[in-house]
Design a protein around this motif. Sequence first.
Motif, PDB file in Angstrom:
ATOM      1  N   SER A 151       0.835  -1.204   0.000  1.00 47.69           N
ATOM      2  CA  SER A 151       0.000   0.000   0.000  1.00 47.69           C
ATOM      3  C   SER A 151       0.870   1.253   0.000  1.00 47.69           C
ATOM      4  CB  SER A 151      -0.925   0.012   1.227  1.00 47.69           C
ATOM      5  OG  SER A 151      -0.163   0.105   2.415  1.00 47.69           O
ATOM      6  N   ASN A 152       0.274   2.330  -0.476  1.00 47.05           N
ATOM      7  CA  ASN A 152       0.893   3.665  -0.411  1.00 47.05           C
ATOM      8  C   ASN A 152       2.268   3.713  -1.070  1.00 47.05           C
ATOM      9  OD1 ASN A 152      -1.359   4.392   1.136  1.00 47.05           O
ATOM     10  ND2 ASN A 152      -0.324   3.858   3.050  1.00 47.05           N
ATOM     11  N   ILE A 153       2.317   3.291  -2.342  1.00 50.42           N
ATOM     12  CA  ILE A 153       3.537   3.424  -3.144  1.00 50.42           C
ATOM     13  C   ILE A 153       3.341   4.620  -4.064  1.00 50.42           C
ATOM     14  CG2 ILE A 153       5.070   2.325  -4.804  1.00 50.42           C
ATOM     15  CD1 ILE A 153       4.130  -0.365  -3.756  1.00 50.42           C
ATOM     16  N   ARG A 154       4.142   5.640  -3.842  1.00 53.82           N
ATOM     17  CA  ARG A 154       3.991   6.881  -4.612  1.00 53.82           C
ATOM     18  C   ARG A 154       5.156   7.022  -5.592  1.00 53.82           C
ATOM     19  NH1 ARG A 154       1.455  11.880  -4.384  1.00 53.82           N
ATOM     20  NH2 ARG A 154       0.119  11.042  -2.758  1.00 53.82           N
ATOM     21  N   VAL A 155       4.810   7.311  -6.854  1.00 57.39           N
ATOM     22  CA  VAL A 155       5.803   7.454  -7.917  1.00 57.39           C
ATOM     23  C   VAL A 155       6.095   8.936  -8.141  1.00 57.39           C
ATOM     24  CG1 VAL A 155       6.340   6.982 -10.332  1.00 57.39           C
ATOM     25  CG2 VAL A 155       4.979   5.354  -9.022  1.00 57.39           C
ATOM     26  N   TYR A 178      -0.071   4.070  -5.680  1.00 54.51           N
ATOM     27  CA  TYR A 178      -0.551   2.731  -5.982  1.00 54.51           C
ATOM     28  C   TYR A 178      -0.678   1.903  -4.716  1.00 54.51           C
ATOM     29  CZ  TYR A 178       0.748   3.999 -10.736  1.00 54.51           C
ATOM     30  OH  TYR A 178       0.851   4.636 -11.941  1.00 54.51           O
ATOM     31  N   SER A 179      -1.687   1.023  -4.714  1.00 57.76           N
ATOM     32  CA  SER A 179      -1.844  -0.024  -3.713  1.00 57.76           C
ATOM     33  C   SER A 179      -2.085  -1.322  -4.469  1.00 57.76           C
ATOM     34  CB  SER A 179      -3.026   0.271  -2.772  1.00 57.76           C
ATOM     35  OG  SER A 179      -2.773   1.423  -2.006  1.00 57.76           O
ATOM     36  N   LEU A 180      -1.264  -2.336  -4.214  1.00 62.41           N
ATOM     37  CA  LEU A 180      -1.288  -3.553  -5.015  1.00 62.41           C
ATOM     38  C   LEU A 180      -1.558  -4.771  -4.148  1.00 62.41           C
ATOM     39  CD1 LEU A 180       1.904  -2.839  -7.167  1.00 62.41           C
ATOM     40  CD2 LEU A 180      -0.465  -2.451  -7.841  1.00 62.41           C
ATOM     41  N   LEU A 181      -2.504  -5.607  -4.578  1.00 61.32           N
ATOM     42  CA  LEU A 181      -2.771  -6.878  -3.923  1.00 61.32           C
ATOM     43  C   LEU A 181      -1.686  -7.878  -4.300  1.00 61.32           C
ATOM     44  CD1 LEU A 181      -6.628  -7.111  -4.565  1.00 61.32           C
ATOM     45  CD2 LEU A 181      -5.473  -6.500  -2.420  1.00 61.32           C
ATOM     46  N   PRO A 182      -1.579  -9.000  -3.587  1.00 53.62           N
ATOM     47  CA  PRO A 182      -0.562 -10.009  -3.924  1.00 53.62           C
ATOM     48  C   PRO A 182      -0.690 -10.480  -5.375  1.00 53.62           C
ATOM     49  CG  PRO A 182      -1.487 -10.471  -1.774  1.00 53.62           C
ATOM     50  CD  PRO A 182      -2.292  -9.347  -2.348  1.00 53.62           C
TER      51      PRO A 182
END
Length: 399
Positions: A91-95, A113-117
């Motif tokens: 969660s909370n990946i900022r580019v 971005y927030s990414l599920l497995p």
Amino acid sequence: RKGIDISMLINRIICILTIIGTGIFASYYGGNISYALFYLSLLIPITSFIYTFYVYVRFKLLQSLENHLVIKGDWNPYSFIIANEDFISFSNIRVRFLSDKSTIEAAGQRVEYSLLPGENDRLETRIKCNYRGEYYVGVHSIEVTDFLYLFTLIYPINTKIKAVVLPRVVPLEELKITPLQIDVKNPYQYSNTIEEELDTEVRRYIPGDHKKRIHWKASAKKQELLSRQYLHKPKASIVLFMDLLEIKDDDLQVTIFEDKIIECVLAIANHYADRRVATQIVYDMGGKTTVNILSKSDFDVFYNSCQYISFSAKNPIGHLIQEGIGQGDEGIFYMVVTHYLTKEFYLVALKAVSSGKHLSVLFISDDISDNTKEIMVDLKNTGVQVHQIMSQDEIEDVL
């Protein structure tokens, strides 16, 4: 971004106050519950930091630019993929994109971005390089923040995309800065043609042809006299001086002025190449360099070499002009593209006009000081056309 920083500050204050509060409570009252609350309050930030560091290490990023050799101002396809190949959610990946010299079309649409497995997210967009040169574009860094907004780790991108950016060529339907327009229907009326060398083409012998023109081998084969034709190569009617003296200003302004100088030269040379008017470009880059442009193919060769041009002239542009006058340069029109107007330049310009040259000056600068204005007036009084192009101006509006 400001809102995130405020939220993070508030959450950190709450976390610290919670640890202090549960610690005081456990000290005064003791018992399993009070110590459990205290250790839990300590465990929360530790867990958050471990999670943040884990995501920081495990996320994947792939970016690509369709063309690494691009033209300034053109949009080019660009994409990047950010992926979670792990078994926990990210969660909370900022580019963060590089934005000092390039523009990404969809950068404002999706940057966090927030990414599920096993999930990945792909961005297909376009990128535009705003300045000539060689520099990095695309993603600058990744900011990873925990789910409680307590910690942020910045991941620097070591494998950045480097683009080589060529200057743009501004098309001109007409050129208004020359003192006297050349008749495009008769482009060589001001340029004498000279017989450089014998061509391989032959024609039937005409009485009066010099004997050295006769192609004896071809004549013997055809059983008739054949004469070689001469290559007629036009002399340059336009001499275009490009000032590559180092420009001293802040980095962005230097880049803007350098781009405008090169683009002015390219626009003028391209304009005349399209009309088959011979042009000579003269500049100093580790020594005097002269480029003759007699055709569109000659222009293309010069254009491709512009990626290697550096502003490293040892002498002011006036030295090249003075040298051209002293050597009896055949050019009728002198056009100078420069960042500097000085008294020394004025004196050289005066000599050029006195020797019968028509002179136009493109002054690429934001300088509007009284001294510069005085020099511009003095130049105009001698018959020199002076046009100033400032950093915010579009060169085609002036040319």
